[in-house]
Motif scaffolding. Structure first.
Motif, PDB file in Angstrom:
ATOM      1  N   LYS A 132       0.820  -1.218   0.000  1.00 22.10           N
ATOM      2  CA  LYS A 132       0.000   0.000   0.000  1.00 22.10           C
ATOM      3  C   LYS A 132       0.851   1.265   0.000  1.00 22.10           C
ATOM      4  O   LYS A 132       0.596   2.230   0.713  1.00 22.10           O
ATOM      5  N   LYS A 133       1.904   1.226  -0.786  1.00 27.56           N
ATOM      6  CA  LYS A 133       2.769   2.387  -0.970  1.00 27.56           C
ATOM      7  C   LYS A 133       2.606   2.821  -2.423  1.00 27.56           C
ATOM      8  O   LYS A 133       2.722   1.993  -3.333  1.00 27.56           O
ATOM      9  N   PRO A 134       2.345   4.102  -2.661  1.00 28.16           N
ATOM     10  CA  PRO A 134       1.979   4.532  -4.012  1.00 28.16           C
ATOM     11  C   PRO A 134       3.031   4.283  -5.093  1.00 28.16           C
ATOM     12  O   PRO A 134       2.682   4.090  -6.247  1.00 28.16           O
ATOM     13  N   TYR A 135       4.312   4.267  -4.732  1.00 26.96           N
ATOM     14  CA  TYR A 135       5.336   4.104  -5.752  1.00 26.96           C
ATOM     15  C   TYR A 135       6.046   2.760  -5.688  1.00 26.96           C
ATOM     16  O   TYR A 135       7.055   2.563  -6.362  1.00 26.96           O
ATOM     17  N   ALA A 136       5.537   1.840  -4.873  1.00 27.54           N
ATOM     18  CA  ALA A 136       6.129   0.498  -4.841  1.00 27.54           C
ATOM     19  C   ALA A 136       5.986  -0.120  -6.229  1.00 27.54           C
ATOM     20  O   ALA A 136       4.961   0.045  -6.889  1.00 27.54           O
ATOM     21  N   LEU A 137       7.024  -0.817  -6.676  1.00 30.26           N
ATOM     22  CA  LEU A 137       6.974  -1.468  -7.982  1.00 30.26           C
ATOM     23  C   LEU A 137       7.836  -2.723  -7.944  1.00 30.26           C
ATOM     24  O   LEU A 137       8.982  -2.685  -7.487  1.00 30.26           O
ATOM     25  N   SER A 138       7.268  -3.807  -8.414  1.00 31.30           N
ATOM     26  CA  SER A 138       8.011  -5.068  -8.434  1.00 31.30           C
ATOM     27  C   SER A 138       8.600  -5.321  -9.813  1.00 31.30           C
ATOM     28  O   SER A 138       8.128  -4.793 -10.811  1.00 31.30           O
ATOM     29  N   THR A 139       9.645  -6.107  -9.822  1.00 25.34           N
ATOM     30  CA  THR A 139      10.233  -6.578 -11.072  1.00 25.34           C
ATOM     31  C   THR A 139       9.985  -8.084 -11.141  1.00 25.34           C
ATOM     32  O   THR A 139       9.663  -8.711 -10.137  1.00 25.34           O
ATOM     33  N   PHE A 140      10.145  -8.645 -12.292  1.00 28.51           N
ATOM     34  CA  PHE A 140       9.870 -10.066 -12.482  1.00 28.51           C
ATOM     35  C   PHE A 140      11.139 -10.865 -12.681  1.00 28.51           C
ATOM     36  O   PHE A 140      12.099 -10.371 -13.267  1.00 28.51           O
ATOM     37  N   PRO A 141      11.064 -12.129 -12.267  1.00 24.67           N
ATOM     38  CA  PRO A 141      12.094 -13.051 -12.744  1.00 24.67           C
ATOM     39  C   PRO A 141      11.688 -13.467 -14.164  1.00 24.67           C
ATOM     40  O   PRO A 141      10.654 -14.110 -14.348  1.00 24.67           O
ATOM     41  N   GLY A 142      12.412 -13.038 -15.157  1.00 22.61           N
ATOM     42  CA  GLY A 142      12.100 -13.370 -16.553  1.00 22.61           C
ATOM     43  C   GLY A 142      11.009 -12.501 -17.135  1.00 22.61           C
ATOM     44  O   GLY A 142      10.508 -11.587 -16.491  1.00 22.61           O
ATOM     45  N   GLY A 143      10.642 -12.785 -18.394  1.00 20.96           N
ATOM     46  CA  GLY A 143       9.556 -12.068 -19.059  1.00 20.96           C
ATOM     47  C   GLY A 143       8.217 -12.481 -18.470  1.00 20.96           C
ATOM     48  O   GLY A 143       8.056 -13.595 -17.962  1.00 20.96           O
ATOM     49  N   CYS A 144       7.232 -11.615 -18.533  1.00 21.65           N
ATOM     50  CA  CYS A 144       5.916 -11.856 -17.925  1.00 21.65           C
ATOM     51  C   CYS A 144       5.279 -13.133 -18.482  1.00 21.65           C
ATOM     52  O   CYS A 144       5.198 -13.334 -19.692  1.00 21.65           O
ATOM     53  N   MET A 145       4.810 -13.985 -17.558  1.00 21.40           N
ATOM     54  CA  MET A 145       4.171 -15.253 -17.918  1.00 21.40           C
ATOM     55  C   MET A 145       2.829 -15.434 -17.210  1.00 21.40           C
ATOM     56  O   MET A 145       2.287 -16.529 -17.183  1.00 21.40           O
ATOM     57  N   ILE A 146       2.296 -14.385 -16.613  1.00 18.98           N
ATOM     58  CA  ILE A 146       1.091 -14.526 -15.791  1.00 18.98           C
ATOM     59  C   ILE A 146      -0.110 -14.984 -16.610  1.00 18.98           C
ATOM     60  O   ILE A 146      -0.808 -15.912 -16.225  1.00 18.98           O
ATOM     61  N   CYS A 147      -0.357 -14.350 -17.726  1.00 17.62           N
ATOM     62  CA  CYS A 147      -1.519 -14.707 -18.547  1.00 17.62           C
ATOM     63  C   CYS A 147      -1.162 -15.833 -19.511  1.00 17.62           C
ATOM     64  O   CYS A 147      -0.047 -15.892 -20.019  1.00 17.62           O
ATOM     65  N   GLU A 148      -2.131 -16.701 -19.751  1.00 15.81           N
ATOM     66  CA  GLU A 148      -1.919 -17.803 -20.699  1.00 15.81           C
ATOM     67  C   GLU A 148      -1.525 -17.251 -22.067  1.00 15.81           C
ATOM     68  O   GLU A 148      -0.611 -17.729 -22.700  1.00 15.81           O
ATOM     69  N   GLU A 149      -2.269 -16.241 -22.503  1.00 12.89           N
ATOM     70  CA  GLU A 149      -1.982 -15.609 -23.782  1.00 12.89           C
ATOM     71  C   GLU A 149      -1.921 -14.112 -23.566  1.00 12.89           C
ATOM     72  O   GLU A 149      -2.854 -13.517 -23.024  1.00 12.89           O
ATOM     73  N   CYS A 150      -0.836 -13.507 -23.949  1.00 13.59           N
ATOM     74  CA  CYS A 150      -0.634 -12.082 -23.719  1.00 13.59           C
ATOM     75  C   CYS A 150      -1.503 -11.277 -24.677  1.00 13.59           C
ATOM     76  O   CYS A 150      -1.461 -11.478 -25.888  1.00 13.59           O
ATOM     77  N   SER A 151      -2.280 -10.358 -24.099  1.00 13.63           N
ATOM     78  CA  SER A 151      -3.136  -9.501 -24.919  1.00 13.63           C
ATOM     79  C   SER A 151      -2.577  -8.092 -25.013  1.00 13.63           C
ATOM     80  O   SER A 151      -3.285  -7.162 -25.366  1.00 13.63           O
ATOM     81  N   GLY A 152      -1.329  -7.937 -24.663  1.00 12.72           N
ATOM     82  CA  GLY A 152      -0.719  -6.608 -24.681  1.00 12.72           C
ATOM     83  C   GLY A 152      -0.562  -6.086 -23.276  1.00 12.72           C
ATOM     84  O   GLY A 152      -0.440  -6.841 -22.332  1.00 12.72           O
ATOM     85  N   ARG A 153      -0.591  -4.796 -23.129  1.00 16.25           N
ATOM     86  CA  ARG A 153      -0.395  -4.190 -21.811  1.00 16.25           C
ATOM     87  C   ARG A 153      -1.563  -4.512 -20.887  1.00 16.25           C
ATOM     88  O   ARG A 153      -2.717  -4.459 -21.275  1.00 16.25           O
ATOM     89  N   CYS A 154      -1.241  -4.835 -19.645  1.00 18.74           N
ATOM     90  CA  CYS A 154      -2.273  -5.056 -18.634  1.00 18.74           C
ATOM     91  C   CYS A 154      -1.745  -4.560 -17.297  1.00 18.74           C
ATOM     92  O   CYS A 154      -0.577  -4.206 -17.175  1.00 18.74           O
ATOM     93  N   SER A 155      -2.580  -4.588 -16.280  1.00 21.41           N
ATOM     94  CA  SER A 155      -2.191  -4.053 -14.976  1.00 21.41           C
ATOM     95  C   SER A 155      -1.192  -4.932 -14.244  1.00 21.41           C
ATOM     96  O   SER A 155      -0.606  -4.502 -13.252  1.00 21.41           O
ATOM     97  N   LYS A 156      -0.963  -6.149 -14.712  1.00 23.50           N
ATOM     98  CA  LYS A 156      -0.068  -7.073 -14.014  1.00 23.50           C
ATOM     99  C   LYS A 156       1.355  -7.067 -14.544  1.00 23.50           C
ATOM    100  O   LYS A 156       2.263  -7.528 -13.865  1.00 23.50           O
ATOM    101  N   VAL A 157       1.574  -6.572 -15.720  1.00 22.44           N
ATOM    102  CA  VAL A 157       2.901  -6.653 -16.331  1.00 22.44           C
ATOM    103  C   VAL A 157       3.896  -5.752 -15.596  1.00 22.44           C
ATOM    104  O   VAL A 157       3.566  -4.650 -15.179  1.00 22.44           O
ATOM    105  N   ARG A 158       5.096  -6.294 -15.367  1.00 19.07           N
ATOM    106  CA  ARG A 158       6.185  -5.560 -14.743  1.00 19.07           C
ATOM    107  C   ARG A 158       7.465  -5.895 -15.497  1.00 19.07           C
ATOM    108  O   ARG A 158       7.586  -6.965 -16.093  1.00 19.07           O
ATOM    109  N   PRO A 159       8.459  -5.024 -15.451  1.00 20.04           N
ATOM    110  CA  PRO A 159       9.700  -5.289 -16.188  1.00 20.04           C
ATOM    111  C   PRO A 159      10.568  -6.338 -15.493  1.00 20.04           C
ATOM    112  O   PRO A 159      10.508  -6.509 -14.273  1.00 20.04           O
ATOM    113  N   SER A 160      11.366  -7.008 -16.282  1.00 25.32           N
ATOM    114  CA  SER A 160      12.362  -7.917 -15.721  1.00 25.32           C
ATOM    115  C   SER A 160      13.566  -7.092 -15.277  1.00 25.32           C
ATOM    116  O   SER A 160      13.701  -5.920 -15.633  1.00 25.32           O
TER     117      SER A 160
END
Length: 148
Positions: free
Chosen positions: A96-124
């Motif tokens: 609950k910190k306004p500027y907190a931001l996570s990075t990922f291990p590897g490229g984003c794999m959360i969605c089965e099929e990537c539809s482009g930008r979404c609220s879950k994507v973060r940089p590696s």
């Protein structure tokens, strides 16, 4: 804060070490980005180059933070990467910190099929030009949660 993050790690069934770090101690190197561009299957995904800020902007971003957590995830199967990425998003939101931001291990794999930008994507890390070679990575994947 660290205890609640450790409980989240357990909730996701992940094996990970976490430590607080000073983002100023991170080594940024443009060569990390070049490794993304040449040799990584995730190149071109929303979380990866060329869809991330340039090197100078990455330096400004990382150095704007005074506190972060470094995660070393033990990865045994591909599903562990997806779970680690989902964990990173939940850990970021739980602060609950306004500027907190996570990075990922590897490229984003959360969605089965990537539809482009979404609220879950973060940089590696590599997309942010962070040189992970200094973390003595063996069988782990590394991610960072920038806090404040």
């Amino acid at each position: 804060m660290l205890e609640s993050i450790k409980k989240l790690i357990e909730k996701y069934g992940l094996v990970a070490e976490v430590e607080e770090i000073n983002p100023a101690d991170l080594r940024l190197d443009l060569r990390a980005r070049w490794k993304c561009m040449f040799g990584c299957d995730s190149y071109g995904k929303p979380s990866c180059p060329p869809n991330v800020p340039d090197y100078d902007e990455c330096v400004r971003f990382v150095t704007s933070y005074k506190r972060a957590f470094l995660f070393r995830f033990k990865i045994e199967k591909i599903e562990d990467i997806r779970k680690a990425q989902e964990f990173m998003i939940e850990a970021e939101m739980s602060l609950k910190k306004p500027y907190a931001l996570s990075t990922f291990p590897g490229g984003c794999m959360i969605c089965e099929e990537c539809s482009g930008r979404c609220s879950k994507v973060r940089p590696s890390l590599s997309a942010l030009c962070i040189d992970a070679s200094g973390f003595n990575i063996k069988e782990e994947m590394v991610a960072i949660l920038f806090v404040e």
